[in-house]
Motif scaffolding. Structure first.
Motif, PDB file in Angstrom:
ATOM      1  N   GLY A  97       5.066  -2.787  -9.469  1.00 30.78           N
ATOM      2  CA  GLY A  97       5.054  -3.120  -8.048  1.00 30.78           C
ATOM      3  C   GLY A  97       3.846  -2.546  -7.334  1.00 30.78           C
ATOM      4  O   GLY A  97       3.103  -1.723  -7.881  1.00 30.78           O
ATOM      5  N   PRO A  98       3.614  -2.942  -6.076  1.00 32.04           N
ATOM      6  CA  PRO A  98       2.427  -2.510  -5.332  1.00 32.04           C
ATOM      7  C   PRO A  98       2.478  -1.029  -4.962  1.00 32.04           C
ATOM      8  O   PRO A  98       3.548  -0.471  -4.736  1.00 32.04           O
ATOM      9  CB  PRO A  98       2.462  -3.399  -4.075  1.00 32.04           C
ATOM     10  N   ALA A  99       1.293  -0.418  -4.916  1.00 34.02           N
ATOM     11  CA  ALA A  99       1.162   0.977  -4.476  1.00 34.02           C
ATOM     12  C   ALA A  99       0.549   0.961  -3.081  1.00 34.02           C
ATOM     13  O   ALA A  99      -0.599   0.549  -2.895  1.00 34.02           O
ATOM     14  CB  ALA A  99       0.286   1.762  -5.444  1.00 34.02           C
ATOM     15  N   VAL A 100       1.310   1.407  -2.086  1.00 33.76           N
ATOM     16  CA  VAL A 100       0.857   1.350  -0.695  1.00 33.76           C
ATOM     17  C   VAL A 100       0.033   2.571  -0.325  1.00 33.76           C
ATOM     18  O   VAL A 100      -0.969   2.476   0.391  1.00 33.76           O
ATOM     19  CB  VAL A 100       2.057   1.202   0.260  1.00 33.76           C
ATOM     20  N   THR A 101       0.412   3.738  -0.816  1.00 32.64           N
ATOM     21  CA  THR A 101      -0.276   4.990  -0.464  1.00 32.64           C
ATOM     22  C   THR A 101      -1.012   5.537  -1.676  1.00 32.64           C
ATOM     23  O   THR A 101      -0.715   5.161  -2.830  1.00 32.64           O
ATOM     24  CB  THR A 101       0.744   6.032   0.012  1.00 32.64           C
ATOM     25  N   PRO A 102      -2.001   6.411  -1.465  1.00 25.14           N
ATOM     26  CA  PRO A 102      -2.689   7.050  -2.591  1.00 25.14           C
ATOM     27  C   PRO A 102      -1.730   7.766  -3.522  1.00 25.14           C
ATOM     28  O   PRO A 102      -1.945   7.793  -4.746  1.00 25.14           O
ATOM     29  CB  PRO A 102      -3.654   8.023  -1.914  1.00 25.14           C
ATOM     30  N   GLU A 103      -0.661   8.349  -2.958  1.00 24.89           N
ATOM     31  CA  GLU A 103       0.313   9.062  -3.798  1.00 24.89           C
ATOM     32  C   GLU A 103       1.024   8.085  -4.742  1.00 24.89           C
ATOM     33  O   GLU A 103       1.253   8.383  -5.922  1.00 24.89           O
ATOM     34  CB  GLU A 103       1.337   9.798  -2.916  1.00 24.89           C
ATOM     35  N   GLU A 104       1.389   6.915  -4.213  1.00 22.27           N
ATOM     36  CA  GLU A 104       2.064   5.922  -5.055  1.00 22.27           C
ATOM     37  C   GLU A 104       1.121   5.411  -6.153  1.00 22.27           C
ATOM     38  O   GLU A 104       1.543   5.195  -7.288  1.00 22.27           O
ATOM     39  CB  GLU A 104       2.536   4.746  -4.193  1.00 22.27           C
ATOM     40  N   ARG A 105      -0.138   5.238  -5.797  1.00 23.98           N
ATOM     41  CA  ARG A 105      -1.101   4.796  -6.805  1.00 23.98           C
ATOM     42  C   ARG A 105      -1.240   5.839  -7.904  1.00 23.98           C
ATOM     43  O   ARG A 105      -1.252   5.511  -9.104  1.00 23.98           O
ATOM     44  CB  ARG A 105      -2.469   4.535  -6.154  1.00 23.98           C
ATOM     45  N   TYR A 106      -1.337   7.113  -7.498  1.00 27.96           N
ATOM     46  CA  TYR A 106      -1.450   8.203  -8.474  1.00 27.96           C
ATOM     47  C   TYR A 106      -0.250   8.204  -9.409  1.00 27.96           C
ATOM     48  O   TYR A 106      -0.389   8.377 -10.633  1.00 27.96           O
ATOM     49  CB  TYR A 106      -1.564   9.537  -7.722  1.00 27.96           C
ATOM     50  N   GLU A 107       0.942   8.003  -8.818  1.00 24.44           N
ATOM     51  CA  GLU A 107       2.177   8.014  -9.611  1.00 24.44           C
ATOM     52  C   GLU A 107       2.171   6.877 -10.634  1.00 24.44           C
ATOM     53  O   GLU A 107       2.519   7.086 -11.807  1.00 24.44           O
ATOM     54  CB  GLU A 107       3.383   7.883  -8.683  1.00 24.44           C
ATOM     55  N   ARG A 108       1.759   5.696 -10.209  1.00 25.11           N
ATOM     56  CA  ARG A 108       1.776   4.553 -11.110  1.00 25.11           C
ATOM     57  C   ARG A 108       0.726   4.677 -12.212  1.00 25.11           C
ATOM     58  O   ARG A 108       0.957   4.272 -13.349  1.00 25.11           O
ATOM     59  CB  ARG A 108       1.569   3.260 -10.305  1.00 25.11           C
TER      60      ARG A 108
END
Length: 406
Positions: A97-108
């Motif tokens: 799924g999409p990563a909205v914040t830098p933290e979500e991108r890092y997690e993915r």
């Protein structure tokens, strides 16, 4: 060849064109490009292009720098730096799924790295790692600056010739080898003169189909022509709806790479009709007589018919076969990718059936009556040697002949 945007030409006083040629001995600019690539091992194409742009700022014509750089790129070895499949990585990230914040991108990114058992940095490299601009330089070209200049000149020449409406070559000493070379490339040409004086080659804009492929063959032909000792080349060039001429000769070879003469396929001797010379691909025997077979790739049905009519009007048994899109050719033997020679020979046998000889039938009916056969020949004014041509043998018993069937 270069892409069209890198072609550089100049007009002479008489209005004809000349491809721009670098003096091979002026190596300063070429050496700068070479040094850039040699110092860029492990860098991406995109990163190297930034260095190329910096060199462009210091020259009057940036196309020269881009052309030199393109040759270096083509002759160097690049590889993908991705340790995992870029497509697989993108598919997995899409499922998360999409990563909205830098933290979500890092997690993915970390989840993906764990899934593929690689580091997060490897995942970052892999996301767009299959893009050509992301490939990294593994081994630099070994071209010298002088060789690079000469390769640039050759690319300029072949890029210009790709736009030819026609090319005319003269002055070649080894015509047979030259014709074999252009036939092997599938080019459409007309040989003129007896003895041979010149060869006119149709350009990419005048052929029936597969213009890009044909244009590449034209470029190869011009490149291989430079290996011949003496030659003159003139052409009509179409650029932006303007028609211009060009004329060069073998003296230009100093500016070009040294080419080695390549081995060519062997073709039969030509057929001469007036001042025109036609080169078949193969000669076969059908019903005791030669039939000339020619295989072409890019001629139109109308051009084939016109040429074949000229040859056949001289009493020559000639068949043209085509390799290409067979829907466009009616009543012409055609093959999609490769000639089926057995099929073509069968076609030739039907096209040129055995000739009926009524006199032979009469002689066969009279055999073995030698006197009756001799009377028949005498009444028709036919020499006795005719019997040997139709399969009989003559044995002389003094002054009297005896006739035997072979």
């Amino acid at each position: 060849m270069f892409p069209a945007e890198l072609m550089v030409v100049r007009k002479t006083q008489d209005g004809s064109l000349k491809p721009m040629m670098l003096n091979p001995d002026n190596v300063e600019l070429a050496q700068k490009v070479i040094d850039l690539y040699r110092s860029s091992i492990g860098m991406t194409k995109k990163e190297i292009m930034k260095g190329v742009t910096n060199i462009e700022y210091g020259v009057r014509n940036p196309k020269i720098v881009r052309g030199l750089a393109l040759i270096m790129e083509r002759t160097s070895i690049f590889k993908s730096r991705s340790k995992v499949s870029s497509k697989d990585v993108r598919d997995f990230l899409f499922q998360l799924g999409p990563a909205v914040t830098p933290e979500e991108r890092y997690e993915r990114i970390n989840l993906t790295a764990k899934h593929f058992s690689v580091s997060p940095e490897d995942i970052e490299d892999a996301i767009y790692g299959d893009m050509d601009s992301e490939n990294v330089l593994e081994e630099c070209s070994s071209l010298s600056a002088l060789d690079l200049n000469r390769r640039f000149n050759l690319e300029q020449l072949t890029t210009l010739m790709y736009r030819a409406r026609y090319l005319e070559v003269s002055g070649v000493k080894d015509w047979y080898r030259f014709i074999s070379m252009i036939k092997g490339l599938g080019l459409v040409f007309e040989a003129r003169g007896n003895p041979l004086q010149s060869v006119r080659i149709d350009g990419p804009n005048s052929i029936f189909n597969n213009m890009d492929r044909y244009g590449s063959s034209i470029a190869k032909a011009v490149e291989r022509l430079t290996a011949f000792e003496d030659w003159t080349l003139s052409a009509e060039i179409a650029i932006k709806d303007r028609i211009s001429s060009i004329s060069i000769d073998s003296s230009i070879k100093y500016y070009l790479p040294e080419m080695r003469m390549e081995e060519t396929d062997k073709f039969p001797d030509p057929v001469v009709v007036g001042t025109r010379v036609f080169f078949p691909t193969r000669i076969i025997e059908v019903n005791g007589k030669p039939v000339y077979l020619d295989v072409v790739y890019h001629m139109s049905p109308e051009a084939i018919k016109k040429r074949d009519d000229i040859i056949r009007s001289a009493g020559i048994r000639w068949i043209t076969a085509v390799i290409g899109d067979c829907k466009k050719f009616q009543n012409i033997p055609c093959f999609r990718n490769k000639v089926d020679w057995d099929s073509l020979i069968s076609y030739a046998s039907k096209a040129f059936p055995a000739e009926i000889d009524p006199l032979k039938d009469e002689i066969d009916a009279l055999y073995p009556n030698t006197d009756a056969i001799m009377d028949l020949l005498y009444s028709r004014g036919v020499p006795i040697s005719y019997l040997e041509r139709i399969g009989y043998r003559i044995k002389w018993n003094g002054i009297l002949p005896e006739i035997y069937r072979e």
